[in-house]
Design a protein around this motif. Structure first.
Motif, mmCIF file in Angstrom:
data_model
loop_
_atom_site.group_PDB
_atom_site.id
_atom_site.type_symbol
_atom_site.label_atom_id
_atom_site.label_comp_id
_atom_site.label_asym_id
_atom_site.label_seq_id
_atom_site.Cartn_x
_atom_site.Cartn_y
_atom_site.Cartn_z
ATOM 1 N N THR A 1 46.011 50.802 62.444
ATOM 2 C CA THR A 1 47.736 50.912 63.381
ATOM 3 C C THR A 1 48.061 51.123 62.407
ATOM 4 O O THR A 1 47.979 49.851 62.251
ATOM 5 C CB THR A 1 46.608 49.877 64.477
ATOM 6 O OG1 THR A 1 46.305 49.611 65.445
ATOM 7 C CG2 THR A 1 48.719 49.793 65.199
ATOM 8 N N GLN B 1 52.836 52.295 66.471
ATOM 9 C CA GLN B 1 53.670 51.655 66.607
ATOM 10 C C GLN B 1 55.034 52.221 67.470
ATOM 11 O O GLN B 1 55.084 51.678 68.625
ATOM 12 C CB GLN B 1 53.608 50.093 65.145
ATOM 13 C CG GLN B 1 54.849 49.366 66.188
ATOM 14 C CD GLN B 1 54.670 47.879 65.256
ATOM 15 O OE1 GLN B 1 55.236 48.754 64.067
ATOM 16 N NE2 GLN B 1 55.426 46.601 65.452
ATOM 17 N N THR C 1 54.416 53.892 70.193
ATOM 18 C CA THR C 1 53.413 52.939 71.551
ATOM 19 C C THR C 1 55.128 52.133 72.320
ATOM 20 O O THR C 1 55.501 52.387 73.323
ATOM 21 C CB THR C 1 52.965 51.541 71.085
ATOM 22 O OG1 THR C 1 51.499 52.005 70.741
ATOM 23 C CG2 THR C 1 53.198 50.525 72.016
ATOM 24 N N ALA D 1 56.875 53.389 75.468
ATOM 25 C CA ALA D 1 57.114 52.230 76.745
ATOM 26 C C ALA D 1 58.472 52.460 77.043
ATOM 27 O O ALA D 1 59.144 52.198 78.391
ATOM 28 C CB ALA D 1 57.331 51.128 75.724
ATOM 29 N N LEU E 1 53.729 46.605 77.668
ATOM 30 C CA LEU E 1 54.268 47.922 76.016
ATOM 31 C C LEU E 1 54.672 47.722 74.621
ATOM 32 O O LEU E 1 54.337 47.270 74.010
ATOM 33 C CB LEU E 1 54.067 49.297 76.282
ATOM 34 C CG LEU E 1 53.195 50.117 76.875
ATOM 35 C CD1 LEU E 1 53.634 51.869 77.567
ATOM 36 C CD2 LEU E 1 51.792 50.422 76.031
ATOM 37 N N ALA F 1 53.742 46.364 71.376
ATOM 38 C CA ALA F 1 54.012 46.893 70.144
ATOM 39 C C ALA F 1 54.543 46.411 68.680
ATOM 40 O O ALA F 1 54.612 46.069 67.625
ATOM 41 C CB ALA F 1 54.890 48.463 70.783
ATOM 42 N N ASN G 1 51.419 44.352 67.410
ATOM 43 C CA ASN G 1 50.781 45.394 67.049
ATOM 44 C C ASN G 1 49.721 44.722 65.927
ATOM 45 O O ASN G 1 49.594 44.931 65.330
ATOM 46 C CB ASN G 1 52.419 45.838 65.091
ATOM 47 C CG ASN G 1 51.615 46.659 65.063
ATOM 48 O OD1 ASN G 1 51.081 47.470 65.596
ATOM 49 N ND2 ASN G 1 51.797 46.880 63.364
ATOM 50 N N LEU H 1 45.359 48.414 68.245
ATOM 51 C CA LEU H 1 46.008 48.927 69.115
ATOM 52 C C LEU H 1 46.008 50.579 68.754
ATOM 53 O O LEU H 1 45.488 51.308 69.754
ATOM 54 C CB LEU H 1 46.971 48.768 68.797
ATOM 55 C CG LEU H 1 48.317 49.524 69.738
ATOM 56 C CD1 LEU H 1 48.369 49.264 71.079
ATOM 57 C CD2 LEU H 1 50.051 49.293 69.104
ATOM 58 N N TRP I 1 44.479 53.092 72.208
ATOM 59 C CA TRP I 1 44.619 54.529 72.137
ATOM 60 C C TRP I 1 43.809 55.442 72.855
ATOM 61 O O TRP I 1 43.721 55.964 73.780
ATOM 62 C CB TRP I 1 46.290 54.629 71.203
ATOM 63 C CG TRP I 1 47.532 54.431 71.178
ATOM 64 C CD1 TRP I 1 47.827 53.179 71.268
ATOM 65 C CD2 TRP I 1 47.587 54.289 73.171
ATOM 66 N NE1 TRP I 1 49.431 53.288 71.221
ATOM 67 C CE2 TRP I 1 48.918 53.775 73.124
ATOM 68 C CE3 TRP I 1 47.604 54.900 74.250
ATOM 69 C CZ2 TRP I 1 50.065 52.989 73.764
ATOM 70 C CZ3 TRP I 1 48.824 55.054 75.528
ATOM 71 C CH2 TRP I 1 50.161 54.359 75.213
ATOM 72 N N LEU J 1 45.034 47.960 79.153
ATOM 73 C CA LEU J 1 45.514 47.222 78.202
ATOM 74 C C LEU J 1 45.988 45.737 78.573
ATOM 75 O O LEU J 1 45.701 45.352 77.816
ATOM 76 C CB LEU J 1 47.540 47.852 78.289
ATOM 77 C CG LEU J 1 47.531 47.022 76.906
ATOM 78 C CD1 LEU J 1 47.123 47.198 75.935
ATOM 79 C CD2 LEU J 1 49.358 47.527 76.718
#
Length: 230
Positions: A104, A109, A112, A116, A143, A147, A150, A154, A158, A213
């Protein structure tokens, strides 16, 4: 067929259930943290589901139901929030095992957060459409929360979400009327964008994103709490 929706649940969980006891993924050993995560998430989604069903945002075709209802929802709809997360988190666990090198990073980040914000903008532009507005508001907000946290998982999430869209298109396609004369789950198109992927409202893809999620977030949180993840 009165049991069609129920049969879809059996089909959904069949493979991950059978593979739960194999020695690599060892999914069954993770059930003590998985099922509490499913229950926590389901409490939110079922409340939402009851309200939207009562308000006619969506509904269910009794031709495909066994006929057992609780708080206005058919038994099969309650089971949806168990079978789908069970199968989806199995995909996530497979990603963790077979592609452990996924990281990640900063770019993910940013992606994401950007997604969002886009989702929240769409919600803001469609306040009169209940499914679009509330679905995108809940999803965009969660989201952003993720994010900002973090978490290290993550990136794997995805990938799992992308992979889970393959069975999603099949199962949700059948639910919304693909291959059937009538849908199992119908939608009031005045309450959504009326944009469909085959027979699936575009909102369902974001709904599925939030469902997975939230389950993974609580699942990983419980695993960390009990020292099952480093």
């Amino acid at each position: 067929m009165k049991s069609l929706y129920l049969l879809l649940h059996i089909f959904t969980i069949a493979f991950p259930l059978i593979r739960s006891f194999e020695p690599r993924i060892r999914y069954a050993k993770k059930w003590p943290t998985l099922f509490p995560a499913i229950v926590i998430t389901a409490a939110f989604f079922i409340t939402w589901d009851i309200i939207f069903t009562q308000n006619g945002v969506w509904g269910f075709n009794e031709k495909y139901l066994v006929g057992v209802f609780l708080f206005g929802l058919p038994l099969e709809e309650w089971l949806f929030f168990v079978s789908v997360p069970f199968a989806s988190v199995f995909i996530y666990e497979c990603v963790r095992y077979f592609i452990p090198q996924i990281k990640t990073g900063r770019n993910l980040q940013v992606f994401t957060v950007a997604l969002a914000i886009l989702i929240m903008v769409i919600a803001t532009l469609n306040t009169q459409k209940s499914y679009t507005f509330w679905n995108f508001t809940f999803s965009g907000s969660f989201l952003i929360f993720i994010a900002l946290l973090n978490p290290g998982w993550l990136g794997k999430f995805w990938v799992a979400y992308a992979l889970h869209l393959i069975p999603f298109l099949l199962i949700n396609g059948i639910l919304t009327g693909s291959f059937l004369q009538e849908p199992i789950v119908w939608y009031n198109d005045a309450e959504n964008l009326n944009i469909r992927i085959f027979t699936i409202p575009i909102e369902d893809s974001i709904y599925a994103l939030l469902l997975l999620l939230m389950n993974v977030t609580f699942y990983e949180g419980l695993n960390k709490y009990y020292g099952l993840r480093t």
